[in-house]
Design an enzyme around this catalytic site. Structure first.
Site, PDB file in Angstrom:
ATOM      1  N   PHE A 132       9.336   6.992  -5.083  1.00  0.00           N
ATOM      2  CA  PHE A 132       8.316   6.766  -4.056  1.00  0.00           C
ATOM      3  C   PHE A 132       7.661   5.429  -4.330  1.00  0.00           C
ATOM      4  O   PHE A 132       7.029   5.237  -5.369  1.00  0.00           O
ATOM      5  CB  PHE A 132       7.265   7.874  -4.058  1.00  0.00           C
ATOM      6  CG  PHE A 132       6.470   7.921  -2.772  1.00  0.00           C
ATOM      7  CD1 PHE A 132       6.623   8.972  -1.884  1.00  0.00           C
ATOM      8  CD2 PHE A 132       5.606   6.894  -2.441  1.00  0.00           C
ATOM      9  CE1 PHE A 132       5.903   8.997  -0.684  1.00  0.00           C
ATOM     10  CE2 PHE A 132       4.891   6.910  -1.248  1.00  0.00           C
ATOM     11  CZ  PHE A 132       5.040   7.958  -0.370  1.00  0.00           C
ATOM     12  N   GLU A 148      -0.066   7.055 -11.905  1.00  0.00           N
ATOM     13  CA  GLU A 148      -0.645   8.045 -10.978  1.00  0.00           C
ATOM     14  C   GLU A 148      -2.176   8.010 -11.012  1.00  0.00           C
ATOM     15  O   GLU A 148      -2.851   9.037 -10.960  1.00  0.00           O
ATOM     16  CB  GLU A 148      -0.080   9.456 -11.233  1.00  0.00           C
ATOM     17  CG  GLU A 148       1.443   9.445 -11.130  1.00  0.00           C
ATOM     18  CD  GLU A 148       2.087  10.685 -10.566  1.00  0.00           C
ATOM     19  OE1 GLU A 148       1.411  11.491  -9.920  1.00  0.00           O
ATOM     20  OE2 GLU A 148       3.308  10.828 -10.760  1.00  0.00           O
ATOM     21  N   PRO A 187       2.855  -5.729  -5.869  1.00  0.00           N
ATOM     22  CA  PRO A 187       2.214  -6.703  -6.762  1.00  0.00           C
ATOM     23  C   PRO A 187       0.720  -6.850  -6.486  1.00  0.00           C
ATOM     24  O   PRO A 187      -0.067  -7.014  -7.416  1.00  0.00           O
ATOM     25  CB  PRO A 187       2.974  -7.998  -6.457  1.00  0.00           C
ATOM     26  CG  PRO A 187       4.337  -7.525  -6.020  1.00  0.00           C
ATOM     27  CD  PRO A 187       4.101  -6.241  -5.284  1.00  0.00           C
TER      28      PRO A 187
HETATM   29  C1  LIG Z   1       6.112   2.671 -15.931  1.00  0.00           C
HETATM   30  C2  LIG Z   1       5.394   2.761 -14.613  1.00  0.00           C
HETATM   31  C3  LIG Z   1       5.886   3.617 -13.629  1.00  0.00           C
HETATM   32  C4  LIG Z   1       5.265   3.658 -12.376  1.00  0.00           C
HETATM   33  N1  LIG Z   1       5.813   4.415 -11.366  1.00  0.00           N
HETATM   34  C5  LIG Z   1       5.338   4.277 -10.101  1.00  0.00           C
HETATM   35  C6  LIG Z   1       5.999   4.897  -8.985  1.00  0.00           C
HETATM   36  O1  LIG Z   1       7.002   5.607  -9.142  1.00  0.00           O
HETATM   37  N2  LIG Z   1       5.517   4.674  -7.723  1.00  0.00           N
HETATM   38  C7  LIG Z   1       4.420   3.882  -7.498  1.00  0.00           C
HETATM   39  O2  LIG Z   1       4.061   3.704  -6.340  1.00  0.00           O
HETATM   40  N3  LIG Z   1       3.748   3.304  -8.540  1.00  0.00           N
HETATM   41  C8  LIG Z   1       4.190   3.479  -9.813  1.00  0.00           C
HETATM   42  N4  LIG Z   1       3.541   2.876 -10.874  1.00  0.00           N
HETATM   43  C9  LIG Z   1       2.342   2.076 -10.589  1.00  0.00           C
HETATM   44  C10 LIG Z   1       1.044   2.664 -11.133  1.00  0.00           C
HETATM   45  O3  LIG Z   1       0.659   3.773 -10.388  1.00  0.00           O
HETATM   46  C11 LIG Z   1       0.022   1.509 -11.100  1.00  0.00           C
HETATM   47  O4  LIG Z   1       0.404   0.599 -12.098  1.00  0.00           O
HETATM   48  C12 LIG Z   1      -1.394   1.994 -11.333  1.00  0.00           C
HETATM   49  O5  LIG Z   1      -1.837   2.772 -10.236  1.00  0.00           O
HETATM   50  C13 LIG Z   1      -2.372   0.832 -11.534  1.00  0.00           C
HETATM   51  O6  LIG Z   1      -2.209  -0.174 -10.573  1.00  0.00           O
HETATM   52  P1  LIG Z   1      -2.073  -1.703 -11.050  1.00  0.00           P
HETATM   53  O7  LIG Z   1      -1.006  -1.743 -12.082  1.00  0.00           O
HETATM   54  O8  LIG Z   1      -1.894  -2.541  -9.858  1.00  0.00           O
HETATM   55  O9  LIG Z   1      -3.439  -2.025 -11.742  1.00  0.00           O
HETATM   56  P2  LIG Z   1      -4.766  -2.557 -10.989  1.00  0.00           P
HETATM   57  O10 LIG Z   1      -5.059  -1.681  -9.814  1.00  0.00           O
HETATM   58  O11 LIG Z   1      -4.623  -4.020 -10.749  1.00  0.00           O
HETATM   59  O12 LIG Z   1      -5.877  -2.311 -12.082  1.00  0.00           O
HETATM   60  C14 LIG Z   1      -6.139  -3.223 -13.151  1.00  0.00           C
HETATM   61  C15 LIG Z   1      -7.334  -2.687 -13.940  1.00  0.00           C
HETATM   62  O13 LIG Z   1      -8.496  -2.639 -13.111  1.00  0.00           O
HETATM   63  C16 LIG Z   1      -9.027  -1.336 -13.082  1.00  0.00           C
HETATM   64  N5  LIG Z   1      -9.582  -1.036 -11.767  1.00  0.00           N
HETATM   65  C17 LIG Z   1      -8.992  -1.256 -10.554  1.00  0.00           C
HETATM   66  N6  LIG Z   1      -9.795  -0.861  -9.568  1.00  0.00           N
HETATM   67  C18 LIG Z   1     -10.905  -0.354 -10.149  1.00  0.00           C
HETATM   68  C19 LIG Z   1     -12.117   0.239  -9.670  1.00  0.00           C
HETATM   69  N7  LIG Z   1     -12.342   0.409  -8.361  1.00  0.00           N
HETATM   70  N8  LIG Z   1     -13.069   0.594 -10.567  1.00  0.00           N
HETATM   71  C20 LIG Z   1     -12.856   0.440 -11.906  1.00  0.00           C
HETATM   72  N9  LIG Z   1     -11.738  -0.099 -12.426  1.00  0.00           N
HETATM   73  C21 LIG Z   1     -10.787  -0.487 -11.552  1.00  0.00           C
HETATM   74  C22 LIG Z   1      -7.835  -0.429 -13.384  1.00  0.00           C
HETATM   75  O14 LIG Z   1      -8.261   0.849 -13.852  1.00  0.00           O
HETATM   76  C23 LIG Z   1      -7.093  -1.239 -14.419  1.00  0.00           C
HETATM   77  O15 LIG Z   1      -7.683  -1.052 -15.687  1.00  0.00           O
HETATM   78  C24 LIG Z   1       4.103   2.876 -12.140  1.00  0.00           C
HETATM   79  C25 LIG Z   1       3.594   2.054 -13.153  1.00  0.00           C
HETATM   80  C26 LIG Z   1       4.235   1.978 -14.365  1.00  0.00           C
HETATM   81  C27 LIG Z   1       3.698   1.038 -15.400  1.00  0.00           C
END
Ligand SMILES: Cc1cc2nc3c(=O)[nH]c(=O)nc-3n(C[C@H](O)[C@H](O)[C@H](O)COP(=O)(O)OP(=O)(O)OC[C@H]3O[C@@H](n4cnc5c(N)ncnc54)[C@H](O)[C@@H]3O)c2cc1C
Length: 388
Positions: free
Chosen positions: A123, A369, A128
């Site tokens: 899913f 998640e 980015p």
């Molecule tokens: C190995 C792996 C598997 C994954 N599998 C899937 C998948 O199958 N499908 C899918 O769709 N996604 C997947 N993901 C994505 C994952 O769900 C996201 O990486 C995660 O939700 C965080 O998003 P981001 O990496 O863009 O971090 P960002 O959203 O950029 O966050 C960066 C930092 O800011 C903090 N932050 C952001 N907004 C706020 C807020 N409002 N208040 C306080 N702190 C905040 C975050 O907690 C984090 O510490 C996967 C990720 C990894 C690493």
């Protein structure tokens, strides 16, 4: 009030435990080292019925409850987190959206292979520029003569590029609502769609065995009837599947804590310093006691949330329980793996000891998640606080 799992759940736990001991534990260190995705083992998990546990019998599933799925994920997670997440994502992100929102035709076409574990689905929500803020999706899908033309990219998508991946469901902007808010829909993209590429797998800190890719879509065309559920409901659909996913991730984390406890208990009895087993030193014994507390508390929170789901209590109370279970267990798992590595001393830093792999694998539990910060935000909102 009964805090125990049923006899059937416990018997099923032993089935999965035996499978993991025979088919995963002996090989997992090598797979992890080689970043190898063991298709045959995943399919053997399918033969055991793990992917079809909660699916209805008409698609080849067992029609079991959500608690059973958590038991399976917990048991796999004791041995290896990558294998556990392959099942968790395969069911939660691959099968469930189609099962819940798909048309009859979509279910009949895709579910039998997914439910049998012959195929996997991913899913794709994260991009980015859109992770925690998943509504910031920029991938676009434009309808052109009954065909969706998709352009954009996704990142970090689990089970999206393996040899048995049959499809990825992606969220995309399909229009604009009043006030300029995006209309986001979910669309099924078969793996062999021209213009859809699962790029080279990531080099990850942990979860080496799990299949994770960035995805690109360049004029990828799929028929109009590949829309999943209602147009414009893609984001809401995904949010609805996340609560279950968080409880399942909590089960994975509980498995990791229990795996640490088990290894440390054995090691604390075997390893001698100053002429006695290290487990007779209070400094070590107390750390083991802390691991036992984390395991017990984590299990209680996880199976309470799973029981709510099975009882059909899936409203705001369940959302809160799911976030609480995910937040506590993921952070406890990170602590537990740090403690376990410490108890193993220098050996804990060596890849030949599972605690080293566990240590690398734990961190993602606080991110995937929904990060810990996102869970805290949701829990605080559940308390009535207007947190942004
Ligand atoms: C190995 C792996 C598997 C994954 N599998 C899937 C998948 O199958 N499908 C899918 O769709 N996604 C997947 N993901 C994505 C994952 O769900 C996201 O990486 C995660 O939700 C965080 O998003 P981001 O990496 O863009 O971090 P960002 O959203 O950029 O966050 C960066 C930092 O800011 C903090 N932050 C952001 N907004 C706020 C807020 N409002 N208040 C306080 N702190 C905040 C975050 O907690 C984090 O510490 C996967 C990720 C990894 C690493």
């Amino acid at each position: 009030m009964d805090f125990e799992l049923s006899r059937e759940h416990e018997e099923f736990r032993h089935v999965v435990r035996d499978f993991a001991a025979a088919h995963i534990a002996p090989y997992v260190a090598g797979w992890d080292r080689d970043h190898h995705f063991p298709v045959e083992t995943i399919q053997a998990m399918g033969d055991l019925g793990l992917f079809g546990l909660t699916a209805p019998e008409e698609y080849g599933g067992a029609g079991a409850d959500f608690t059973s799925l958590c038991v399976a994920i917990e048991e796999l997670g004791r041995v290896d987190q990558s294998i556990g997440i392959t099942l968790e994502a395969g069911v939660g992100l691959g099968i469930n959206p189609i099962l819940t929102f798909g048309s009859q035709q979509q279910k009949e076409r895709w579910l039998p292979d997914l439910v049998a574990g012959r195929a996997l689905a991913g899913f794709g929500l994260t991009e980015p520029g859109a992770g925690s803020d998943a509504g910031a999706t920029t991938t676009r899908a434009v309808l052109d003569q009954h065909t969706w033309v998709i352009n954009g990219s996704k990142q970090f998508i689990t089970n999206s590029g393996s040899a048995i991946t049959s499809l990825v469901t992606v969220t995309a902007r399909t229009g604009e609502r009043e006030g300029g808010r995006p209309e986001i829909s979910a669309i099924i993209v078969p793996a062999d769609t021209p213009g859809f590429v699962a790029e080279r797998a990531y080099d990850k800190l942990g979860w080496h065995i799990s299949d994770t890719h960035p995805l690109t879509f360049t004029d990828a065309r799929v028929p109009e009837d590949h829309l999943l559920g209602e147009r414009g409901r893609g984001y809401a659909q995904f949010l609805a599947t996340l609560d279950d996913g968080r409880v399942a991730i909590a089960a994975l984390a509980v498995g990791l804590i229990e795996g640490c406890l088990e290894l440390c208990r054995a090691y604390a009895g075997e390893r001698h310093t100053f002429g006695v087993p290290i487990g007779s030193k209070q400094g070590v014994a107390f750390q083991l006691a802390d691991l036992a507390v984390m395991a017990a508390a984590g299990r209680a929170l996880t199976y309470r949330a799973a029981a709510m789901k099975d009882a059909g209590r899936t409203g705001p109370e369940f959302t809160q329980a799911a976030s609480i279970a995910k937040l506590y267990t993921s952070e406890a798992a990170v602590t537990a793996t740090r403690v376990a590595t410490q108890i193993f001393g220098g050996y804990g830093f060596m890849e030949e000891y599972p605690v080293a792999r566990f240590y690398r694998d734990a961190k993602i539990l606080e991110i995937g998640e929904g990060t810990s910060e996102v869970q805290r935000m949701l829990i605080a909102r559940g308390l009535g606080l207007p947190v942004e």
